[in-house]
Each structure stands twice: as C-alpha cells, then as structure tokens.
Design a protein around this motif. Sequence first.
Motif, PDB file in Angstrom:
ATOM      1  N   MET A 147      -5.959  17.364 -17.806  1.00  0.00           N
ATOM      2  CA  MET A 147      -4.811  16.893 -17.037  1.00  0.00           C
ATOM      3  C   MET A 147      -4.513  15.439 -17.370  1.00  0.00           C
ATOM      4  SD  MET A 147      -5.423  18.591 -13.248  1.00  0.00           S
ATOM      5  CE  MET A 147      -7.209  18.570 -13.266  1.00  0.00           C
ATOM      6  N   ARG A 148      -3.218  15.122 -17.412  1.00  0.00           N
ATOM      7  CA  ARG A 148      -2.774  13.743 -17.589  1.00  0.00           C
ATOM      8  C   ARG A 148      -1.759  13.438 -16.500  1.00  0.00           C
ATOM      9  NH1 ARG A 148      -0.622  12.830 -23.472  1.00  0.00           N
ATOM     10  NH2 ARG A 148       0.554  14.694 -22.874  1.00  0.00           N
ATOM     11  N   TRP A 149      -1.914  12.271 -15.869  1.00  0.00           N
ATOM     12  CA  TRP A 149      -1.073  11.910 -14.743  1.00  0.00           C
ATOM     13  C   TRP A 149      -0.321  10.613 -15.006  1.00  0.00           C
ATOM     14  CZ3 TRP A 149      -0.913  15.434 -10.821  1.00  0.00           C
ATOM     15  CH2 TRP A 149      -1.965  16.353 -10.738  1.00  0.00           C
ATOM     16  N   GLU A 150       0.910  10.579 -14.556  1.00  0.00           N
ATOM     17  CA  GLU A 150       1.700   9.346 -14.576  1.00  0.00           C
ATOM     18  C   GLU A 150       1.766   8.807 -13.149  1.00  0.00           C
ATOM     19  OE1 GLU A 150       6.348   7.851 -15.008  1.00  0.00           O
ATOM     20  OE2 GLU A 150       5.832   9.989 -15.135  1.00  0.00           O
ATOM     21  N   LYS A 151       1.142   7.654 -12.931  1.00  0.00           N
ATOM     22  CA  LYS A 151       1.206   7.040 -11.610  1.00  0.00           C
ATOM     23  C   LYS A 151       2.611   6.495 -11.363  1.00  0.00           C
ATOM     24  CE  LYS A 151      -3.645   5.755 -10.975  1.00  0.00           C
ATOM     25  NZ  LYS A 151      -4.592   4.647 -10.684  1.00  0.00           N
ATOM     26  N   MET A 152       3.203   6.896 -10.233  1.00  0.00           N
ATOM     27  CA  MET A 152       4.569   6.499  -9.905  1.00  0.00           C
ATOM     28  C   MET A 152       4.633   5.382  -8.867  1.00  0.00           C
ATOM     29  SD  MET A 152       6.196  10.350  -9.808  1.00  0.00           S
ATOM     30  CE  MET A 152       7.888   9.792  -9.581  1.00  0.00           C
ATOM     31  N   GLY A 153       3.515   5.138  -8.176  1.00  0.00           N
ATOM     32  CA  GLY A 153       3.477   4.026  -7.229  1.00  0.00           C
ATOM     33  C   GLY A 153       3.435   4.470  -5.776  1.00  0.00           C
ATOM     34  N   LEU A 154       3.435   3.478  -4.897  1.00  0.00           N
ATOM     35  CA  LEU A 154       3.396   3.719  -3.460  1.00  0.00           C
ATOM     36  C   LEU A 154       4.703   4.348  -2.980  1.00  0.00           C
ATOM     37  CD1 LEU A 154       1.756   0.413  -2.184  1.00  0.00           C
ATOM     38  CD2 LEU A 154       0.813   2.707  -1.872  1.00  0.00           C
ATOM     39  N   ILE A 155       4.587   5.292  -2.069  1.00  0.00           N
ATOM     40  CA  ILE A 155       5.758   5.880  -1.426  1.00  0.00           C
ATOM     41  C   ILE A 155       6.063   5.168  -0.122  1.00  0.00           C
ATOM     42  CG2 ILE A 155       6.685   7.957  -0.327  1.00  0.00           C
ATOM     43  CD1 ILE A 155       5.086   9.622  -2.265  1.00  0.00           C
ATOM     44  N   TYR A 156       5.029   4.987   0.685  1.00  0.00           N
ATOM     45  CA  TYR A 156       5.247   4.400   2.013  1.00  0.00           C
ATOM     46  C   TYR A 156       3.982   3.739   2.508  1.00  0.00           C
ATOM     47  CZ  TYR A 156       5.473   4.107   7.088  1.00  0.00           C
ATOM     48  OH  TYR A 156       5.408   3.653   8.377  1.00  0.00           O
ATOM     49  N   GLY A 157       4.165   2.620   3.178  1.00  0.00           N
ATOM     50  CA  GLY A 157       3.111   1.947   3.915  1.00  0.00           C
ATOM     51  C   GLY A 157       3.720   1.274   5.128  1.00  0.00           C
ATOM     52  N   PRO A 158       3.042   1.279   6.278  1.00  0.00           N
ATOM     53  CA  PRO A 158       3.601   0.665   7.483  1.00  0.00           C
ATOM     54  C   PRO A 158       3.909  -0.815   7.290  1.00  0.00           C
ATOM     55  CG  PRO A 158       1.699   2.026   8.018  1.00  0.00           C
ATOM     56  CD  PRO A 158       1.738   1.909   6.519  1.00  0.00           C
ATOM     57  N   ASP A 159       5.013  -1.266   7.907  1.00  0.00           N
ATOM     58  CA  ASP A 159       5.385  -2.681   7.821  1.00  0.00           C
ATOM     59  C   ASP A 159       4.936  -3.473   9.032  1.00  0.00           C
ATOM     60  OD1 ASP A 159       7.111  -1.855   9.817  1.00  0.00           O
ATOM     61  OD2 ASP A 159       8.946  -2.133   8.636  1.00  0.00           O
ATOM     62  N   GLY A 160       4.220  -2.811   9.953  1.00  0.00           N
ATOM     63  CA  GLY A 160       3.702  -3.498  11.122  1.00  0.00           C
ATOM     64  C   GLY A 160       4.650  -3.539  12.300  1.00  0.00           C
ATOM     65  N   SER A 161       5.845  -2.969  12.153  1.00  0.00           N
ATOM     66  CA  SER A 161       6.830  -3.022  13.242  1.00  0.00           C
ATOM     67  C   SER A 161       6.532  -2.033  14.356  1.00  0.00           C
ATOM     68  CB  SER A 161       8.236  -2.775  12.686  1.00  0.00           C
ATOM     69  OG  SER A 161       8.325  -1.486  12.092  1.00  0.00           O
ATOM     70  N   LEU A 162       5.751  -1.002  14.062  1.00  0.00           N
ATOM     71  CA  LEU A 162       5.378  -0.011  15.067  1.00  0.00           C
ATOM     72  C   LEU A 162       3.961  -0.302  15.543  1.00  0.00           C
ATOM     73  CD1 LEU A 162       6.727   3.210  13.275  1.00  0.00           C
ATOM     74  CD2 LEU A 162       7.835   1.921  15.126  1.00  0.00           C
ATOM     75  N   PRO A 163       3.739  -0.476  16.837  1.00  0.00           N
ATOM     76  CA  PRO A 163       2.413  -0.878  17.316  1.00  0.00           C
ATOM     77  C   PRO A 163       1.300   0.108  16.987  1.00  0.00           C
ATOM     78  CG  PRO A 163       3.833  -0.223  19.152  1.00  0.00           C
ATOM     79  CD  PRO A 163       4.707  -0.355  17.944  1.00  0.00           C
ATOM     80  N   TRP A 164       1.624   1.394  16.878  1.00  0.00           N
ATOM     81  CA  TRP A 164       0.600   2.388  16.566  1.00  0.00           C
ATOM     82  C   TRP A 164       0.395   2.535  15.059  1.00  0.00           C
ATOM     83  CZ3 TRP A 164       1.787   6.832  13.719  1.00  0.00           C
ATOM     84  CH2 TRP A 164       3.139   7.061  13.485  1.00  0.00           C
ATOM     85  N   ALA A 165       1.301   1.934  14.276  1.00  0.00           N
ATOM     86  CA  ALA A 165       1.234   2.026  12.812  1.00  0.00           C
ATOM     87  C   ALA A 165       1.274   0.627  12.222  1.00  0.00           C
ATOM     88  CB  ALA A 165       2.378   2.884  12.273  1.00  0.00           C
ATOM     89  N   HIS A 166       0.202  -0.107  12.458  1.00  0.00           N
ATOM     90  CA  HIS A 166       0.111  -1.469  11.953  1.00  0.00           C
ATOM     91  C   HIS A 166      -0.275  -1.494  10.483  1.00  0.00           C
ATOM     92  CE1 HIS A 166      -1.802  -5.497  11.452  1.00  0.00           C
ATOM     93  NE2 HIS A 166      -0.833  -5.866  12.247  1.00  0.00           N
ATOM     94  N   SER A 167      -1.061  -0.514  10.056  1.00  0.00           N
ATOM     95  CA  SER A 167      -1.505  -0.428   8.661  1.00  0.00           C
ATOM     96  C   SER A 167      -1.866   1.021   8.341  1.00  0.00           C
ATOM     97  CB  SER A 167      -2.726  -1.330   8.425  1.00  0.00           C
ATOM     98  OG  SER A 167      -3.851  -0.833   9.153  1.00  0.00           O
ATOM     99  N   HIS A 168      -2.148   1.279   7.096  1.00  0.00           N
ATOM    100  CA  HIS A 168      -2.629   2.576   6.598  1.00  0.00           C
ATOM    101  C   HIS A 168      -1.576   3.697   6.686  1.00  0.00           C
ATOM    102  CE1 HIS A 168      -6.429   0.449   7.239  1.00  0.00           C
ATOM    103  NE2 HIS A 168      -6.993   1.327   6.408  1.00  0.00           N
ATOM    104  N   ALA A 169      -1.677   4.597   5.737  1.00  0.00           N
ATOM    105  CA  ALA A 169      -0.995   5.895   5.762  1.00  0.00           C
ATOM    106  C   ALA A 169      -1.960   6.838   5.048  1.00  0.00           C
ATOM    107  CB  ALA A 169       0.359   5.836   5.073  1.00  0.00           C
ATOM    108  N   MET A 170      -2.993   7.247   5.778  1.00  0.00           N
ATOM    109  CA  MET A 170      -4.149   7.944   5.192  1.00  0.00           C
ATOM    110  C   MET A 170      -3.943   9.453   5.142  1.00  0.00           C
ATOM    111  SD  MET A 170      -7.321   5.985   7.090  1.00  0.00           S
ATOM    112  CE  MET A 170      -6.713   6.323   8.738  1.00  0.00           C
TER     113      MET A 170
END
Length: 308
Positions: A1-24
């Motif tokens: 297998m060969r993969w092309e990394k396309m990058g981050l799709i989404y990460g929290p910006d800290g505006s939501l109190p329950w979503a301060h960081s991570h998208a696990m």
Amino acid sequence: MRWEKMGLIYGPDGSLPWAHSHAMLPTPIQLSPDVVRVFVTCCDSLGVGRPGYVDISSKDPLKVLRVSQTPLLDVGKPGTFDENGVAACSVVRMDDGRMLMYYAGFELGTRIRYRLLTGLAISTDGGESFVRHSQTPILERTADELFFRCGPYCIQDAGLFRLWYIAGSAWAEVDGKDMPIYDVRYAESEDGLHWPSKGEVQMEITDPDEHGFGRPHVSKKADGTYQMFYSIRRRSLGAYRLGYATSVDGRHWQRMDKQLNLDVSPTGFDSEAIMYAVPFEIGGETYLFYNGNNFGSQGFAVARLETA
C-alpha cells in the motif's frame, strides 16, 4: 500500500467549552450520498472527552460541512464507569434507523491510574444525539479482563454482532510511568447488548518492545476476507504507530504491519505519533482517517490510497 497524506480535516478552535482540543478516534459513516459523518471525541479544558461529529463532503473529504455544537453524549453520573470521559469507538447503523454507539468510559483510579470499560448509547434521531443503554458497562470488568475492556469496534456480520476490543489486567512501568498492558480480543453477540465475560485473544503482546494496542478497526472485504487496522504502542518510541493484519474469518489474524506503509511525518501534527486509523471508501477512492501527536490533540487527518 502507498498513501498520500492530505492533511488535517478538522481540529477544535477552542470556541466550544466541551471541545477545547482533540478530535480523537475518527469513526466515519455514510450519512447520505453527499455527506460522510465522522464521529470524533473532543476534550474540554480539563482533558475530559465527549463525542461529537464532523460532517464532510463526499466529493472532497477535506471540506467540512457541519460540526456538532453540543456533545452527543455527556459524561456519566459521579461514581459511574464513564464519569471522567466518553470516547466513541464505533457506530453501527441498524435496519430500523437506530445507531448503536460503542464507547470507552473513563474512570480514574487511586492505586492505578484509570480503568476503561465499554458502554453503549443509542440514537433514534439519525446520529444527532445518543442516550445511554444503561449506566453500567456492557463489557463489565471480569477476573480475566480486570482493568480494561475498551476500544470496541463492532460490525454486523452473518447474523451476529461481532466485536473486536482491547482487554487487559496489568500495568507496567515504562520510562518511569505506569502504562497499561493489553491485547486485542474478540467476542460475539446475538443482540449487540449482551456479551460474554471473556473474549478470545486475537493479537497478544509477544514483542518485548510492545506493551499495548489501540482501538482495532475491522472491515470485511469484497472477497470475504477481513482486514484490521490498529495502533501499536512501543516502549522504544513512547507513542503509537499503525499496524495492519488480515484474516480469512475475522478470528485468526496474520500481522502485516510493514505493508501498511504509513508512518509519522518529519514535522507537523503527526511527527511523533500516528494512530486510530479507519479506512473508508468515498467515490471509488479509499481514504484513511487517523490521528497524530498526543492522541489527536490538533484534530484528525486523512490520507488517500494511491492506486498507481
């Protein structure tokens, strides 16, 4: 297998109190012909996780269409197995329209750092919200799986609910820090609610450099065989790397880690760790959603399988 990394799709910006960081633990389902819903677990400022979702375009997986503004499920009541975090690991869409979310519940310990057990929540509104099946885990601790029965990935196959998960009863000191020891196990259920007290070991720790595996993702291929993407925690690296295995029946696995060919980057969000991979087909292309450093603290990313 060969993969092309396309990058981050989404990460929290800290505006939501329950979503301060991570998208696990990205967990995608095809919500409609145009929309892929990716369930993720975000953390508040104290590091407590709650599940949400990110809707992306079927035409462009880097295009975010919608992000849940509230958590799909809150933490459990004080004293329950999921009082300190809920991490969605798999979602099964039922024929009657319900969605079953299998999740890992976090409970802090005193003599050990924490316990992780599996809970179940059910949605009747298309994945906009979930309600607990019970306040107790569906994979409760047992003598054979004492501290960890977590990381569940469930599919419906041949009239059964089939579950691959992480289990263990031990800790070990790694670089001066107590770390869990666990392997991959397997169980079956007729209704998805009631499970045996002990699973079959599918992948055990045999390499002295390894001390644990992360959430397995199992899918059945067109030829009837199975593939598993999982994460491997190594003592020498101090962080997860990806693993890959194949099986003719979903119960006897051949590890083929080197064939995956997807590792950390020289710099950036996945320069120290790479984990929680899930393959998904969109428009005839195979993509792999995954997390990077610090369990996905900056969000989740995607890579595309190269066919030529």
